[in-house]
Design a protein around this motif. Structure first.
Motif, PDB file in Angstrom:
ATOM      1  N   GLY A 178       0.771  -1.238   0.000  1.00  0.00           N
ATOM      2  CA  GLY A 178       0.000   0.000   0.000  1.00  0.00           C
ATOM      3  C   GLY A 178       0.797   1.281   0.000  1.00  0.00           C
ATOM      4  N   ALA A 179       2.107   1.231  -0.241  1.00  0.00           N
ATOM      5  CA  ALA A 179       2.883   2.471  -0.344  1.00  0.00           C
ATOM      6  C   ALA A 179       2.371   3.310  -1.516  1.00  0.00           C
ATOM      7  CB  ALA A 179       4.366   2.147  -0.542  1.00  0.00           C
ATOM      8  N   ALA A 180       2.388   4.644  -1.341  1.00  0.00           N
ATOM      9  CA  ALA A 180       1.906   5.525  -2.412  1.00  0.00           C
ATOM     10  C   ALA A 180       2.435   6.935  -2.198  1.00  0.00           C
ATOM     11  CB  ALA A 180       0.374   5.530  -2.432  1.00  0.00           C
ATOM     12  N   PRO A 181       3.042   7.511  -3.248  1.00  0.00           N
ATOM     13  CA  PRO A 181       3.392   6.850  -4.500  1.00  0.00           C
ATOM     14  C   PRO A 181       4.656   6.005  -4.344  1.00  0.00           C
ATOM     15  CG  PRO A 181       4.175   9.109  -4.547  1.00  0.00           C
ATOM     16  CD  PRO A 181       3.415   8.954  -3.251  1.00  0.00           C
ATOM     17  N   VAL A 182       4.847   5.096  -5.279  1.00  0.00           N
ATOM     18  CA  VAL A 182       6.048   4.267  -5.333  1.00  0.00           C
ATOM     19  C   VAL A 182       6.907   4.779  -6.485  1.00  0.00           C
ATOM     20  CG1 VAL A 182       6.942   1.936  -5.727  1.00  0.00           C
ATOM     21  CG2 VAL A 182       4.861   2.272  -4.365  1.00  0.00           C
ATOM     22  N   ILE A 183       8.153   5.158  -6.177  1.00  0.00           N
ATOM     23  CA  ILE A 183       9.034   5.829  -7.138  1.00  0.00           C
ATOM     24  C   ILE A 183      10.302   5.005  -7.334  1.00  0.00           C
ATOM     25  CG2 ILE A 183      10.311   7.954  -7.619  1.00  0.00           C
ATOM     26  CD1 ILE A 183       8.388   9.344  -5.555  1.00  0.00           C
ATOM     27  N   MET A 184      10.730   4.859  -8.566  1.00  0.00           N
ATOM     28  CA  MET A 184      11.977   4.168  -8.883  1.00  0.00           C
ATOM     29  C   MET A 184      12.937   5.113  -9.573  1.00  0.00           C
ATOM     30  SD  MET A 184      14.187   1.723  -9.185  1.00  0.00           S
ATOM     31  CE  MET A 184      13.438   0.156  -8.703  1.00  0.00           C
ATOM     32  N   SER A 185      14.192   5.151  -9.106  1.00  0.00           N
ATOM     33  CA  SER A 185      15.267   5.877  -9.773  1.00  0.00           C
ATOM     34  C   SER A 185      16.265   4.857 -10.299  1.00  0.00           C
ATOM     35  CB  SER A 185      15.957   6.828  -8.793  1.00  0.00           C
ATOM     36  OG  SER A 185      17.051   7.489  -9.423  1.00  0.00           O
ATOM     37  N   GLU A 186      16.416   4.818 -11.625  1.00  0.00           N
ATOM     38  CA  GLU A 186      17.250   3.795 -12.267  1.00  0.00           C
ATOM     39  C   GLU A 186      17.710   4.312 -13.628  1.00  0.00           C
ATOM     40  OE1 GLU A 186      19.173   0.833 -14.030  1.00  0.00           O
ATOM     41  OE2 GLU A 186      18.647   0.726 -11.891  1.00  0.00           O
ATOM     42  N   PRO A 187      19.029   4.228 -13.936  1.00  0.00           N
ATOM     43  CA  PRO A 187      19.517   4.774 -15.208  1.00  0.00           C
ATOM     44  C   PRO A 187      19.179   3.938 -16.436  1.00  0.00           C
ATOM     45  CG  PRO A 187      21.327   3.831 -13.944  1.00  0.00           C
ATOM     46  CD  PRO A 187      20.124   3.816 -13.049  1.00  0.00           C
ATOM     47  N   ARG A 188      18.981   2.630 -16.293  1.00  0.00           N
ATOM     48  CA  ARG A 188      18.730   1.788 -17.458  1.00  0.00           C
ATOM     49  C   ARG A 188      17.247   1.786 -17.819  1.00  0.00           C
ATOM     50  NH1 ARG A 188      21.880  -3.884 -17.431  1.00  0.00           N
ATOM     51  NH2 ARG A 188      20.222  -4.173 -18.969  1.00  0.00           N
ATOM     52  N   GLU A 189      16.963   2.066 -19.083  1.00  0.00           N
ATOM     53  CA  GLU A 189      15.573   2.169 -19.522  1.00  0.00           C
ATOM     54  C   GLU A 189      14.814   0.857 -19.348  1.00  0.00           C
ATOM     55  OE1 GLU A 189      12.963   3.582 -23.443  1.00  0.00           O
ATOM     56  OE2 GLU A 189      15.153   3.420 -23.574  1.00  0.00           O
ATOM     57  N   ASP A 190      15.442  -0.279 -19.706  1.00  0.00           N
ATOM     58  CA  ASP A 190      14.742  -1.553 -19.610  1.00  0.00           C
ATOM     59  C   ASP A 190      14.403  -1.896 -18.162  1.00  0.00           C
ATOM     60  OD1 ASP A 190      17.470  -1.893 -19.063  1.00  0.00           O
ATOM     61  OD2 ASP A 190      17.473  -3.979 -19.722  1.00  0.00           O
ATOM     62  N   ALA A 227      10.356  -1.917 -13.615  1.00  0.00           N
ATOM     63  CA  ALA A 227       9.827  -1.379 -12.361  1.00  0.00           C
ATOM     64  C   ALA A 227       8.390  -0.908 -12.537  1.00  0.00           C
ATOM     65  CB  ALA A 227      10.712  -0.235 -11.866  1.00  0.00           C
ATOM     66  N   GLY A 228       8.108  -0.305 -13.689  1.00  0.00           N
ATOM     67  CA  GLY A 228       6.736   0.116 -13.971  1.00  0.00           C
ATOM     68  C   GLY A 228       5.780  -1.053 -14.038  1.00  0.00           C
ATOM     69  N   LYS A 229       6.217  -2.146 -14.642  1.00  0.00           N
ATOM     70  CA  LYS A 229       5.363  -3.340 -14.729  1.00  0.00           C
ATOM     71  C   LYS A 229       5.060  -3.913 -13.349  1.00  0.00           C
ATOM     72  CE  LYS A 229       7.038  -4.792 -19.304  1.00  0.00           C
ATOM     73  NZ  LYS A 229       7.807  -5.841 -20.044  1.00  0.00           N
ATOM     74  N   LEU A 230       6.012  -3.750 -12.428  1.00  0.00           N
ATOM     75  CA  LEU A 230       5.862  -4.324 -11.091  1.00  0.00           C
ATOM     76  C   LEU A 230       5.162  -3.384 -10.116  1.00  0.00           C
ATOM     77  CD1 LEU A 230       9.345  -6.019 -10.886  1.00  0.00           C
ATOM     78  CD2 LEU A 230       7.149  -7.199 -10.991  1.00  0.00           C
ATOM     79  N   GLY A 231       4.808  -2.172 -10.581  1.00  0.00           N
ATOM     80  CA  GLY A 231       3.990  -1.316  -9.734  1.00  0.00           C
ATOM     81  C   GLY A 231       4.501   0.075  -9.453  1.00  0.00           C
ATOM     82  N   ALA A 232       5.686   0.439  -9.948  1.00  0.00           N
ATOM     83  CA  ALA A 232       6.178   1.795  -9.700  1.00  0.00           C
ATOM     84  C   ALA A 232       5.257   2.816 -10.367  1.00  0.00           C
ATOM     85  CB  ALA A 232       7.605   1.946 -10.220  1.00  0.00           C
ATOM     86  N   ASP A 233       4.877   3.840  -9.616  1.00  0.00           N
ATOM     87  CA  ASP A 233       3.999   4.882 -10.148  1.00  0.00           C
ATOM     88  C   ASP A 233       4.773   5.924 -10.940  1.00  0.00           C
ATOM     89  OD1 ASP A 233       1.523   4.007  -8.732  1.00  0.00           O
ATOM     90  OD2 ASP A 233       2.723   4.487  -6.964  1.00  0.00           O
ATOM     91  N   ILE A 234       6.017   6.176 -10.532  1.00  0.00           N
ATOM     92  CA  ILE A 234       6.825   7.229 -11.145  1.00  0.00           C
ATOM     93  C   ILE A 234       8.222   6.684 -11.389  1.00  0.00           C
ATOM     94  CG2 ILE A 234       7.779   9.555 -10.857  1.00  0.00           C
ATOM     95  CD1 ILE A 234       5.386   9.993  -8.836  1.00  0.00           C
ATOM     96  N   LEU A 235       8.753   6.923 -12.583  1.00  0.00           N
ATOM     97  CA  LEU A 235      10.068   6.427 -12.970  1.00  0.00           C
ATOM     98  C   LEU A 235      10.994   7.611 -13.226  1.00  0.00           C
ATOM     99  CD1 LEU A 235       8.855   3.720 -15.515  1.00  0.00           C
ATOM    100  CD2 LEU A 235       9.413   3.382 -13.096  1.00  0.00           C
ATOM    101  N   ILE A 236      12.182   7.579 -12.621  1.00  0.00           N
ATOM    102  CA  ILE A 236      13.157   8.663 -12.769  1.00  0.00           C
ATOM    103  C   ILE A 236      14.417   8.121 -13.424  1.00  0.00           C
ATOM    104  CG2 ILE A 236      14.628  10.304 -11.531  1.00  0.00           C
ATOM    105  CD1 ILE A 236      12.523  10.366  -9.315  1.00  0.00           C
TER     106      ILE A 236
END
Length: 363
Positions: free
Chosen positions: A207-219, A224-233
């Motif tokens: 139930g965390a919200a929002p869930v944010i991922m910071s990662e340099p590799r596009e793939d 991370a988006g497929k697994l539930g990250a709301d925002i990708l950096i």
């Protein structure tokens, strides 16, 4: 009728640093409160790569694991092949996954339930067990496990995906037992390796919200988006600290997870954290890390490391998987046969062909 187990088995063992070879070893026999597990599949963890090259955190009686015919590997599933004396909690044929640590059961930390912080770590002579670290692990046809480390494998998961239950347990331990994540809290993960991605999946489920991922590799960001990250950096194109602060009204995230192991990212993650927030260190940094402790202290940030999947976290993760609350299958990208274990480790280490979680499947 009891199934007969062979007298010997194939096992991959450590030679010197960076060396692994297959040998024939006696099949171990389970003692009281133990079972013999026939390995079905085992995933390559980044910690296995650390052990292969550096030894640490694997130790045997306080010494390096090299050149002791030691079998590493800890993220495995399998089937109960034989039970030890008086064991009635498990039956032959039960499909299981397993926690790594059993601890020693006698030191203060084990008595408190913190068996991943066992004071007798590495000392088999004092009863300590941590398969793949201090006792033989799963890159073999059979392994012995304490009954308290076993968890019933979710029926709907393939053997390959079932190995990820252990990874999920590590994320669960960091988020719920150690971190006290509360639904509705904002969360950032830096680094989309297997453990970082699993933190995303578990945090979203809790139930965390929002869930944010910071990662340099596009793939990896896409995963991370497929697994539930709301925002990708993308930290190569954007200042991740500024982005997180903007996304959280200038305050920073309530919960942050450093899962990259990159020394410079540790301070970034600190600066992403809200006052009074929590920062979980979930990766081995490659070098000593200069850390802005003054910022940590002045902002009352709770910073902690996690070791393994304590407090029965694998069982809790398996419960979520059994309810189909999240699907870790996308993290599993490659499968190799047992005979090609060195190739599997190489793929995981070098991220060959986009490898994320590489699994070795037994015959």
């Amino acid at each position: 009728m009891r199934n007969e187990t062979p007298d010997s088995m194939r096992a991959w063992v450590l030679g010197g640093p960076g060396e692994i070879r297959m040998i024939e070893k006696p099949v171990p026999q389970p003692g009281p409160a133990e079972v013999l597990v026939r390995i079905g599949a085992i995933a390559v963890c980044h910690t296995d790569i650390e052990v292969l090259h550096n030894g640490h955190p694997a130790m045997i009686e306080g010494e390096s694991p090299f050149n002791k015919d030691f079998t590493m590997g800890h993220e495995y599933m399998g089937y109960v092949a034989k039970t030890g004396p008086s064991v009635d909690e498990w039956q032959e044929g039960d499909r299981i996954t397993a926690e790594v640590h059993a601890g020693c059961g006698r030191c203060p930390k084990c008595r408190e339930g913190m068996y991943t912080s066992c004071h007798n770590y590495s000392y088999r002579s004092k009863g300590h067990r941590a398969n793949g670290f201090t006792t033989d692990g799963g890159f073999a046809e059979y392994a012995v496990n304490n009954i308290n480390t076993l968890v019933r494998a979710p029926d709907h998961l393939s053997d390959e995906v079932c190995t990820l239950t252990v990874t999920a347990g590590t994320a669960m331990y960091g988020l719920d037992a150690m971190g006290g994540l509360v639904a509705g809290q904002s969360l950032v993960v830096t680094g989309a390796g297997p453990i970082g991605l699993m933190f995303i999946a578990i945090a979203k489920t809790l139930g965390a919200a929002p869930v944010i991922m910071s990662e340099p590799r596009e793939d990896r960001r896409e995963m991370a988006g497929k697994l539930g990250a709301d925002i990708l950096i993308d930290p190569m194109k954007e200042d991740p600290v500024a982005m997180v602060r903007e996304l959280t009204g200038g305050k920073g995230a309530d919960f942050t997870v450093e899962a990259s192991g990159v020394p410079s990212v540790v301070n970034q993650t600190i600066y992403m954290t809200n006052r009074g927030g929590r920062l979980c260190l979930a990766a081995f940094a490659t070098d000593l890390v200069p850390t802005d402790l003054a910022y940590v202290v002045s902002n009352n940030i709770y910073m902690f490391g996690i070791r393994g999947e304590g407090e029965s976290a694998v069982k809790r993760a398996a419960a979520l998987l059994g309810q189909k609350r999240f699907d870790p299958a996308p993290i599993h990208t490659h499968t190799f046969p047992f005979e090609e274990t060195p190739m599997a480790i190489s793929y995981a280490e070098d991220q060959t062909d986009g490898a994320i979680k590489v699994v070795v499947k037994m015959d």
